[in-house]
Motif scaffolding. Structure first.
Motif, PDB file in Angstrom:
ATOM      1  N   LYS A 101       0.828  -1.219   0.000  1.00 44.01           N
ATOM      2  CA  LYS A 101       0.000   0.000   0.000  1.00 44.01           C
ATOM      3  C   LYS A 101       0.853   1.256   0.000  1.00 44.01           C
ATOM      4  N   SER A 102       1.861   1.273   0.899  1.00 46.70           N
ATOM      5  CA  SER A 102       2.728   2.449   0.976  1.00 46.70           C
ATOM      6  C   SER A 102       3.477   2.645  -0.336  1.00 46.70           C
ATOM      7  N   THR A 103       3.900   1.542  -0.929  1.00 47.75           N
ATOM      8  CA  THR A 103       4.621   1.628  -2.201  1.00 47.75           C
ATOM      9  C   THR A 103       3.723   2.216  -3.277  1.00 47.75           C
ATOM     10  N   LEU A 104       2.479   1.747  -3.319  1.00 48.30           N
ATOM     11  CA  LEU A 104       1.543   2.235  -4.329  1.00 48.30           C
ATOM     12  C   LEU A 104       1.329   3.738  -4.215  1.00 48.30           C
ATOM     13  N   MET A 264       4.545  -6.611  -8.492  1.00 50.32           N
ATOM     14  CA  MET A 264       5.540  -6.085  -7.545  1.00 50.32           C
ATOM     15  C   MET A 264       6.931  -6.475  -8.018  1.00 50.32           C
ATOM     16  N   ARG A 265       7.722  -5.457  -8.305  1.00 51.08           N
ATOM     17  CA  ARG A 265       9.083  -5.700  -8.800  1.00 51.08           C
ATOM     18  C   ARG A 265      10.089  -5.210  -7.764  1.00 51.08           C
ATOM     19  N   GLN A 266      11.349  -5.439  -8.054  1.00 56.00           N
ATOM     20  CA  GLN A 266      12.416  -4.935  -7.186  1.00 56.00           C
ATOM     21  C   GLN A 266      12.347  -3.426  -7.023  1.00 56.00           C
ATOM     22  N   ASN A 267      11.979  -2.756  -8.106  1.00 57.49           N
ATOM     23  CA  ASN A 267      11.913  -1.299  -8.036  1.00 57.49           C
ATOM     24  C   ASN A 267      10.481  -0.792  -8.126  1.00 57.49           C
ATOM     25  N   GLY A 268       9.622  -1.409  -7.352  1.00 56.88           N
ATOM     26  CA  GLY A 268       8.267  -0.896  -7.227  1.00 56.88           C
ATOM     27  C   GLY A 268       7.231  -1.638  -8.032  1.00 56.88           C
ATOM     28  N   LEU A 269       6.051  -1.042  -8.090  1.00 51.85           N
ATOM     29  CA  LEU A 269       4.931  -1.697  -8.765  1.00 51.85           C
ATOM     30  C   LEU A 269       4.905  -1.324 -10.232  1.00 51.85           C
TER      31      LEU A 269
END
Ligand code: TYD
Ligand code: MG
Length: 453
Positions: A101-104, A264-269
């Motif tokens: 969620k925070s990443t998104l 979901m990847r190493q460097n984000g969504l």
């Protein structure tokens, strides 16, 4: 000093009681009562709205203006929101811890163009947020961050920063001084959400609010929060799979059947704009127990792979297990299979799986579910260039489905040679030279085509 007055509040429905109760008489939940300090007398005052009196007018006379929506620079999110973010709206994003969620939201505030954003985190320090932003490899323009848990000070920050979009991460970590109970309790969550709503409506600033999900799968402080906010989005997925699905559960400004898919990847969504290609495993030629369904979620068609395994039951009671598909519906379909097609599955274990960790609600995948079960049971693979769509009724009839043209078009686009669809009373919904369309009325007919009996 006077003794603090406390009350017991059901964390599920908000019912109050002078003493702790095992089972809530109002909502029937067990063990939901938590002791909370009674609100200070100033608490209620903040919420009084002094709107000017209004007179009713005819609906034709209401002047409607073209709604301006903020482009979040994410096609998937825009679609789930119903075409972008509405100014002054409160959007709740719920999900299990660690789902992203925070990443998104951080990715959204870093991507968004031309507006000032304020990211308020009650969980992470600004350094941690910076680390995450570095990982996402996005350098921004106009994003302000602050670590804060007091609602009153959050309002001060908003006043001094004057952002066009505010993120609260998460509602369970912030607390208002007007309520004495600790952050995350029902009365705090309700008070904070109500004040944020009032603020959003008055200032026309939109808010993304992150909310944690409790173990039962509903947003903590559940129904109350859902009623207050304008939009509820659920971010879900399997920790072991890389796909994440953003589902709209409630939306005052759009449809609730929309779905956004991320990876979901190493460097984000990463946005998955063509889900079909990801949801089909590439090499299943010659394997039994696999059927491809042309499904629709919201308005988007995509092809999904249904996998089944049927084996002899080791113990008396056979197992039935299903991932991504309703187990009761699977049992119903198996009963139809026994009754209509004469297959005895009573002594068999049946395992069903929708590839990619996706949960599908579209009833049109019924036919593929039964086809995969039968394919595994007979150990006969289904031709890899056939896909199918159709809802199955209790008497084994294949019922028409919605958006049939789109389903056929998607199958054709992905190179399928043949699609099995329900029979329509009108003529063939789509005539095509590239894909052979076969209409069936009963499950038996479909099985005869698939297994060439
Ligand atoms: P997070 O956004 O912190 O979850 P939430 O706010 O919902 O609790 O996501 C945490 C998970 O995402 C964590 O397990 C690591 C993973 N992740 C990646 O795989 N790639 C990334 O670029 C980032 C930022 C996180
Ligand atoms: Mg988080």
């Amino acid at each position: 000093m006077a003794k603090k007055q406390t009350i017991f509040v059901c964390q599920n429905c908000g019912a109050k009681a002078p003493k702790e109760l095992g089972r809530c008489p109002a909502c029937g939940e067990w063990g939901t009562y938590v002791e909370e300090v009674i609100e200070k007398s100033t608490g209620g005052k903040l919420l009084k709205v002094t709107a000017p009196p209004q007179t009713p007018i005819r609906i034709q006379d209401v002047i409607s203006t073209e709604e301006i929506r903020i482009d979040t620079c994410s096609n998937e999110l825009n679609r789930v929101l119903g075409g972008g973010l509405v100014p002054g709206s409160l959007v709740l994003i719920g999900g299990e811890p660690g789902i992203g969620k925070s990443t998104l939201v951080l990715q959204v505030v870093l991507q968004i163009q031309g507006i000032k954003t304020l990211y308020i985190s009650g969980e992470e320090s600004v350094k941690q947020i910076k680390l995450r932003a570095e990982r996402l490899k996005q350098t921004d323009n106009n994003c302000y961050v602050v670590s804060e848990t007091s609602l009153e000070r959050i309002f001060e920050h908003i006043q001094s920063t004057q952002p066009n979009l505010v993120i609260i991460d998460s509602i369970q970590t912030i607390a208002s001084e007007a309520v004495e109970s600790s952050a995350g309790s029902l009365s705090q969550v309700r008070e904070c959400a109500a004040q944020l709503l009032k603020f959003a409506k008055e200032s026309n600033i939109p808010f993304f609010i992150i909310g944690h999900i409790n173990k039962e799968g509903s947003i903590a402080g559940p129904k109350i929060l859902e009623h207050i906010v304008d939009t509820v989005l659920q971010f879900e997925g399997d920790q072991n799979h890389m796909y994440r699905i953003l589902r709209s559960i409630k939306n005052r400004f759009g449809s609730t059947s929309e779905l956004g898919i991320f990876e979901m990847r190493q460097n984000g969504l990463r946005e998955v704009s063509n889900p079909s290609e990801l949801l089909l495993s590439q090499n299943h030629q010659g394997l039994s127990g696999i059927a491809i369904a042309s499904a629709v979620e919201g308005i988007r068609p995509f092809l999904i792979e249904v996998q089944a395994l049927v084996s002899s039951a080791a113990y008396g009671t056979p197992q039935r297990s299903s991932t991504g598909f309703d187990l009761r519906r699977l049992n119903m379909l198996l009963a139809v299979l026994e009754k209509r097609a004469g297959f005895k599955l009573m002594q068999k274990d049946v395992f069903l799986n929708i590839a990619g960790g996706l949960r599908v609600n579209d009833p049109a995948i019924d036919l593929a579910v039964l086809a995969s079960v039968l394919s595994s049971s007979l150990d006969i693979p289904i031709d890899h260039d056939i896909c199918m769509t159709g809802e199955i009724g209790l008497s084994g009839e294949i019922r028409p489905v919605n958006r049939i043209e789109q389903r056929i078009a998607e199958a054709q686009k992905l190179g399928f040679k043949r699609i099995i669809i329900p029979r329509y009373s009108s003529e063939t919904p789509l005539k095509s030279s590239k894909i052979e369309i076969t209409q069936v009325q009963k499950v038996e007919e479909a099985f005869r085509i698939l297994f060439k009996k």
